[in-house]
Design a protein around this motif. Sequence first.
Motif, PDB file in Angstrom:
ATOM      1  N   MET A 187       0.843  -1.306   0.060  1.00  0.00           N
ATOM      2  CA  MET A 187       0.145   0.095  -0.026  1.00  0.00           C
ATOM      3  C   MET A 187       0.988   1.422   0.045  1.00  0.00           C
ATOM      4  SD  MET A 187      -3.148  -1.244   2.710  1.00  0.00           S
ATOM      5  CE  MET A 187      -3.775   0.179   2.490  1.00  0.00           C
ATOM      6  N   LEU A 188       1.989   1.160   0.642  1.00  0.00           N
ATOM      7  CA  LEU A 188       3.000   2.401   0.687  1.00  0.00           C
ATOM      8  C   LEU A 188       3.579   2.446  -0.649  1.00  0.00           C
ATOM      9  CD1 LEU A 188       4.946   1.845   4.070  1.00  0.00           C
ATOM     10  CD2 LEU A 188       3.260   3.511   3.422  1.00  0.00           C
ATOM     11  N   PHE A 189       3.889   1.526  -1.344  1.00  0.00           N
ATOM     12  CA  PHE A 189       4.358   1.674  -2.832  1.00  0.00           C
ATOM     13  C   PHE A 189       3.235   2.228  -3.546  1.00  0.00           C
ATOM     14  CE2 PHE A 189       7.308  -1.689  -1.604  1.00  0.00           C
ATOM     15  CZ  PHE A 189       8.723  -0.949  -2.101  1.00  0.00           C
ATOM     16  N   ASP A 190       2.063   1.779  -3.487  1.00  0.00           N
ATOM     17  CA  ASP A 190       1.024   2.261  -4.271  1.00  0.00           C
ATOM     18  C   ASP A 190       0.858   3.698  -4.110  1.00  0.00           C
ATOM     19  OD1 ASP A 190       0.829  -0.376  -5.395  1.00  0.00           O
ATOM     20  OD2 ASP A 190      -1.131  -0.788  -4.247  1.00  0.00           O
ATOM     21  N   GLY A 191       0.815   4.113  -2.916  1.00  0.00           N
ATOM     22  CA  GLY A 191       0.622   5.531  -2.335  1.00  0.00           C
ATOM     23  C   GLY A 191       1.713   6.376  -3.170  1.00  0.00           C
ATOM     24  N   ALA A 192       2.915   5.787  -3.029  1.00  0.00           N
ATOM     25  CA  ALA A 192       3.988   6.702  -3.157  1.00  0.00           C
ATOM     26  C   ALA A 192       3.873   7.064  -4.871  1.00  0.00           C
ATOM     27  CB  ALA A 192       5.287   6.200  -3.109  1.00  0.00           C
ATOM     28  N   VAL A 193       3.583   5.847  -5.632  1.00  0.00           N
ATOM     29  CA  VAL A 193       3.289   5.905  -7.133  1.00  0.00           C
ATOM     30  C   VAL A 193       2.204   6.882  -7.524  1.00  0.00           C
ATOM     31  CG1 VAL A 193       2.856   4.697  -9.159  1.00  0.00           C
ATOM     32  CG2 VAL A 193       4.777   3.652  -7.430  1.00  0.00           C
ATOM     33  N   THR A 194       1.190   6.700  -7.022  1.00  0.00           N
ATOM     34  CA  THR A 194      -0.130   7.492  -6.960  1.00  0.00           C
ATOM     35  C   THR A 194       0.375   8.869  -6.799  1.00  0.00           C
ATOM     36  OG1 THR A 194      -1.622   5.863  -6.650  1.00  0.00           O
ATOM     37  CG2 THR A 194      -2.512   8.075  -6.375  1.00  0.00           C
ATOM     38  N   ALA A 195       0.890   9.403  -5.765  1.00  0.00           N
ATOM     39  CA  ALA A 195       1.174  10.597  -5.584  1.00  0.00           C
ATOM     40  C   ALA A 195       2.400  11.324  -6.638  1.00  0.00           C
ATOM     41  CB  ALA A 195       2.006  10.921  -4.121  1.00  0.00           C
ATOM     42  N   ASN A 227       9.170   8.164   5.500  1.00  0.00           N
ATOM     43  CA  ASN A 227       8.646   7.959   6.787  1.00  0.00           C
ATOM     44  C   ASN A 227       7.537   6.578   6.898  1.00  0.00           C
ATOM     45  OD1 ASN A 227       9.505  10.411   7.757  1.00  0.00           O
ATOM     46  ND2 ASN A 227       7.898  11.438   6.909  1.00  0.00           N
ATOM     47  N   GLY A 228       7.436   6.056   5.586  1.00  0.00           N
ATOM     48  CA  GLY A 228       7.012   4.684   5.463  1.00  0.00           C
ATOM     49  C   GLY A 228       7.905   3.726   5.045  1.00  0.00           C
ATOM     50  N   LEU A 229       8.189   3.927   3.802  1.00  0.00           N
ATOM     51  CA  LEU A 229       8.905   2.657   3.259  1.00  0.00           C
ATOM     52  C   LEU A 229      10.645   2.699   3.918  1.00  0.00           C
ATOM     53  CD1 LEU A 229       8.361   3.151  -0.593  1.00  0.00           C
ATOM     54  CD2 LEU A 229       7.426   1.269   1.004  1.00  0.00           C
ATOM     55  N   LYS A 230      11.354   3.846   4.085  1.00  0.00           N
ATOM     56  CA  LYS A 230      12.608   3.685   4.683  1.00  0.00           C
ATOM     57  C   LYS A 230      12.395   3.256   6.105  1.00  0.00           C
ATOM     58  CE  LYS A 230      16.839   6.189   5.275  1.00  0.00           C
ATOM     59  NZ  LYS A 230      17.430   7.400   5.034  1.00  0.00           N
ATOM     60  N   ALA A 288      12.189   8.281 -10.213  1.00  0.00           N
ATOM     61  CA  ALA A 288      11.615   7.898  -8.953  1.00  0.00           C
ATOM     62  C   ALA A 288      10.720   6.924  -9.008  1.00  0.00           C
ATOM     63  CB  ALA A 288      11.147   9.278  -8.153  1.00  0.00           C
ATOM     64  N   GLU A 289       9.589   7.151  -9.858  1.00  0.00           N
ATOM     65  CA  GLU A 289       8.682   5.993  -9.959  1.00  0.00           C
ATOM     66  C   GLU A 289       9.193   4.810 -10.653  1.00  0.00           C
ATOM     67  OE1 GLU A 289       4.168   5.795 -11.995  1.00  0.00           O
ATOM     68  OE2 GLU A 289       5.461   7.461 -13.049  1.00  0.00           O
ATOM     69  N   ALA A 290       9.908   4.779 -11.595  1.00  0.00           N
ATOM     70  CA  ALA A 290      10.468   3.495 -11.948  1.00  0.00           C
ATOM     71  C   ALA A 290      11.214   2.890 -10.867  1.00  0.00           C
ATOM     72  CB  ALA A 290      11.363   3.846 -13.136  1.00  0.00           C
ATOM     73  N   ARG A 320       6.337  -7.467  -4.049  1.00  0.00           N
ATOM     74  CA  ARG A 320       4.939  -8.397  -4.475  1.00  0.00           C
ATOM     75  C   ARG A 320       5.363  -9.673  -4.599  1.00  0.00           C
ATOM     76  NH1 ARG A 320       3.734  -3.146  -6.481  1.00  0.00           N
ATOM     77  NH2 ARG A 320       2.065  -2.242  -5.472  1.00  0.00           N
ATOM     78  N   GLN A 321       6.276 -10.097  -5.344  1.00  0.00           N
ATOM     79  CA  GLN A 321       6.693 -11.417  -5.701  1.00  0.00           C
ATOM     80  C   GLN A 321       7.239 -12.374  -4.477  1.00  0.00           C
ATOM     81  OE1 GLN A 321       9.454 -11.541  -8.957  1.00  0.00           O
ATOM     82  NE2 GLN A 321       8.309 -10.176  -9.977  1.00  0.00           N
ATOM     83  N   ILE A 322       7.461 -11.731  -3.290  1.00  0.00           N
ATOM     84  CA  ILE A 322       7.885 -12.301  -2.051  1.00  0.00           C
ATOM     85  C   ILE A 322       6.587 -13.205  -1.561  1.00  0.00           C
ATOM     86  CG2 ILE A 322       8.648 -11.918   0.271  1.00  0.00           C
ATOM     87  CD1 ILE A 322      10.106  -9.607  -0.621  1.00  0.00           C
TER      88      ILE A 322
END
Length: 135
Positions: free
Chosen positions: A34-42, A71-74, A119-121, A131-133
Amino acid sequence: MYTPHNFRTGAGAYARLGVETQAMSASPHQLICMLFDGAVTAIGMARHHIAKGEVAAKGQAISKAVGIVANGLKASLDAKAAGPAGAELVANLSALYDYVVRRLLQANLHDDARALDEAEALLESVASAWRQIEH
């Protein structure tokens, strides 16, 4: 009486409630997704706002992406839990997230769509592996 403003406000609150409910029931693995999705959406929103010349909205979208990455992923990286074998991976991800934040800040300062693309890539690449994990 409903006005367009009230509708947008209500719809936004409903969307936030949906995300909050989803987050409360998500596994740690799903939360990271969800954090990845949120960052990419932003980042996508920032790209849109750059194209429209909407400076304040661009800044808000990039700030949101920076917050999610820093503050989320890192912040969720845990070298102790990774153990000696995973310490290098944690260090590399931490450095990558720092780089992504720098690119986002550069995009904000210079309306640099290429920095947003990079950044997005980078985030999409890590997200795809995550997601593959098996969780």
